[in-house]
Design a protein around this motif. Structure first.
Motif, PDB file in Angstrom:
ATOM      1  N   GLU A  14       0.827  -1.205   0.000  1.00  0.00           N
ATOM      2  CA  GLU A  14       0.000   0.000   0.000  1.00  0.00           C
ATOM      3  C   GLU A  14       0.869   1.268   0.000  1.00  0.00           C
ATOM      4  O   GLU A  14       0.534   2.259  -0.643  1.00  0.00           O
ATOM      5  N   ALA A  18       0.978   4.200  -2.993  1.00  0.00           N
ATOM      6  CA  ALA A  18       0.409   5.521  -2.676  1.00  0.00           C
ATOM      7  C   ALA A  18       0.812   6.547  -3.736  1.00  0.00           C
ATOM      8  O   ALA A  18       1.995   6.794  -3.954  1.00  0.00           O
ATOM      9  N   PRO A  19      -0.186   7.206  -4.417  1.00  0.00           N
ATOM     10  CA  PRO A  19       0.146   8.125  -5.519  1.00  0.00           C
ATOM     11  C   PRO A  19       0.599   9.507  -5.061  1.00  0.00           C
ATOM     12  O   PRO A  19       1.228  10.237  -5.823  1.00  0.00           O
ATOM     13  N   ASP A  20       0.255   9.893  -3.836  1.00  0.00           N
ATOM     14  CA  ASP A  20       0.627  11.227  -3.348  1.00  0.00           C
ATOM     15  C   ASP A  20       0.758  11.186  -1.836  1.00  0.00           C
ATOM     16  O   ASP A  20       0.504  10.153  -1.192  1.00  0.00           O
ATOM     17  N   GLU A  21       1.129  12.305  -1.265  1.00  0.00           N
ATOM     18  CA  GLU A  21       1.383  12.352   0.169  1.00  0.00           C
ATOM     19  C   GLU A  21       0.102  12.173   0.979  1.00  0.00           C
ATOM     20  O   GLU A  21       0.133  11.649   2.092  1.00  0.00           O
ATOM     21  N   ALA A  22      -1.031  12.614   0.464  1.00  0.00           N
ATOM     22  CA  ALA A  22      -2.288  12.428   1.184  1.00  0.00           C
ATOM     23  C   ALA A  22      -2.626  10.952   1.296  1.00  0.00           C
ATOM     24  O   ALA A  22      -3.023  10.460   2.370  1.00  0.00           O
ATOM     25  N   ALA A  23      -2.473  10.197   0.199  1.00  0.00           N
ATOM     26  CA  ALA A  23      -2.734   8.756   0.236  1.00  0.00           C
ATOM     27  C   ALA A  23      -1.732   8.047   1.133  1.00  0.00           C
ATOM     28  O   ALA A  23      -2.085   7.103   1.858  1.00  0.00           O
ATOM     29  N   LEU A  24      -0.493   8.495   1.097  1.00  0.00           N
ATOM     30  CA  LEU A  24       0.531   7.888   1.950  1.00  0.00           C
ATOM     31  C   LEU A  24       0.203   8.108   3.423  1.00  0.00           C
ATOM     32  O   LEU A  24       0.386   7.204   4.258  1.00  0.00           O
ATOM     33  N   ASP A  25      -0.290   9.293   3.757  1.00  0.00           N
ATOM     34  CA  ASP A  25      -0.638   9.558   5.147  1.00  0.00           C
ATOM     35  C   ASP A  25      -1.812   8.692   5.590  1.00  0.00           C
ATOM     36  O   ASP A  25      -1.885   8.275   6.762  1.00  0.00           O
ATOM     37  N   ALA A  26      -2.726   8.405   4.668  1.00  0.00           N
ATOM     38  CA  ALA A  26      -3.849   7.520   5.008  1.00  0.00           C
ATOM     39  C   ALA A  26      -3.357   6.113   5.326  1.00  0.00           C
ATOM     40  O   ALA A  26      -3.861   5.453   6.252  1.00  0.00           O
ATOM     41  N   VAL A  27      -2.358   5.613   4.589  1.00  0.00           N
ATOM     42  CA  VAL A  27      -1.772   4.300   4.882  1.00  0.00           C
ATOM     43  C   VAL A  27      -1.101   4.322   6.253  1.00  0.00           C
ATOM     44  O   VAL A  27      -1.213   3.362   7.048  1.00  0.00           O
ATOM     45  N   SER A  30      -3.748   4.091   8.958  1.00  0.00           N
ATOM     46  CA  SER A  30      -4.371   2.759   9.050  1.00  0.00           C
ATOM     47  C   SER A  30      -3.444   1.724   9.686  1.00  0.00           C
ATOM     48  O   SER A  30      -3.917   0.726  10.254  1.00  0.00           O
TER      49      SER A  30
END
Length: 360
Positions: A14, A18-27, A30
């Motif tokens: 995951e 992650a395509p960007d920093e927002a998606a990475l922060d969501a991982v 979680s």
């Protein structure tokens, strides 16, 4: 242990996807947040035996460290990619001229420019600049200038009067800069050579008149001042202001309460192509009023008309600006339209000089 390996594989996949920093922060949330999967495993260690806690705790902390390392590595990659994308969209063509900044963006209003030009021209002739208040007394604005009590300019419909004071006197927004001439004659001894620029007020409002406008008047008082001197001064002024080698003028009889004789001055011009050009052509344009200072005005200001004489003239500064710089509507001068000022205004540091050119 196999469950930890599967969880690690899932989380790392995951993170890598992650395509960007927002998606990475969501991982990250979680996995490592308060309710994240790794945090849940760590909170369950307290229920284990000491032997199990020792082995499981080391494995879970190892998983946490690998996830944190993967997050940091992926975040660095995403930041570099974002910077590359930003640089591609914000490229600068270094061959283009630098954009104007600071003082270069401002503009001098044409009225201010013309005032500076007038000051430069008349200072070269030996004139001083005299100024006075916009709110004047009836005495200075009318009486000392030889206006009889029933003169139309005293009518409240023609002039901006204030309410009477406790003594019954009414102050007025000056209708011309002539009160400055009065103040000068009352405070200075001849010879006097001054110009009086400033704001004036009258109850007019149309395409060629505004309730507030700008005027410059000139005054010379001496023992031998005469109309020949006046003609020379006006000719030199017009040549310098319109930046032409020669001008022709004609003078017509007129009437002003404060001068005798009084004259209207016309200047030769051409109107071909809808453009007014001075120093050429066969047409004439009325440009100012002038005359010899009335003996009554000299007496009212404490000067003996048998010893001193003088001449005066007056012209609208706004009109001068319109004639020189081709502005068709006087009302635009006071509308505060930045587009108009950008087109007709002048750069702040391009100061007018006779040597370098008044209009740059």
């Amino acid at each position: 242990m196999s469950d930890l390996n599967e969880l690690q594989t899932t989380i790392l996949a995951e993170i890598a996807a992650a395509p960007d920093e927002a998606a990475l922060d969501a991982v990250r949330v979680s996995a490592l947040g308060k309710k994240g999967s790794i945090s849940a495993l760590l909170s369950g260690l307290g229920k284990m035996t000491p032997e199990a806690r020792k082995s499981e705790g080391a494995a879970i902390n190892s998983l946490k460290d690998s996830v944190n390392a993967a997050l940091a590595e992926r975040r660095a990659v995403l930041k570099e990619a974002a910077l590359e994308a930003r640089l591609k969209t914000e490229t600068i063509d270094v061959t283009l001229p630098a954009p104007a900044q600071g003082v270069a963006l401002g503009r001098i209003h044409p009225v201010t420019q013309v005032m500076d030009e007038l000051a430069e021209i008349f200072a070269d002739m030996g004139f001083a600049i005299a100024e006075g208040p916009d709110i004047e007394s009836d005495d200075y604005n009318f009486t000392k200038l030889n206006f009889p009590p029933d003169h139309p300019a005293r009518d409240m419909h023609d002039t901006f009067f204030f309410n009477p004071d406790k003594d019954g006197n009414r102050r007025v927004l000056r209708t011309h800069t002539s009160p400055v001439q009065v103040r000068t004659m009352l405070t200075q001894k001849p010879p006097i050579r001054v110009i009086c620029p400033g704001r004036t007020y009258r109850c007019d409002s149309d395409q060629t008149h505004t309730p507030m406008f700008h005027q410059v008047e000139g005054l010379v008082i001496d023992r031998s001042a005469n109309l020949g001197h006046l003609k020379w001064i006006l000719e030199e002024f017009l040549k310098a202001f319109f930046e032409v080698p020669e001008v022709k003028m004609r003078f017509r009889p007129s009437y002003f309460p404060f001068t005798e004789p009084s004259m209207e001055a016309d200047v030769q011009c051409s109107r071909k192509g809808g453009e007014v050009r001075f120093g050429e052509g066969e047409d004439w344009l009325e440009i100012l009023g002038c005359g010899m200072v009335h003996p009554n005005v000299l007496r009212n200001c404490g000067l003996d008309p048998d010893v001193y004489q003088g001449f005066a003239w007056g012209i609208g500064i706004d009109r001068l600006a319109m004639l020189k710089y081709g502005m068709p509507d006087l009302r635009a001068f006071f509308e505060a339209d930045v587009r108009w000022l950008k087109h007709y205004g002048f750069r702040p540091l391009d100061l007018p000089t006779l040597a370098g050119g008044l209009s740059g």
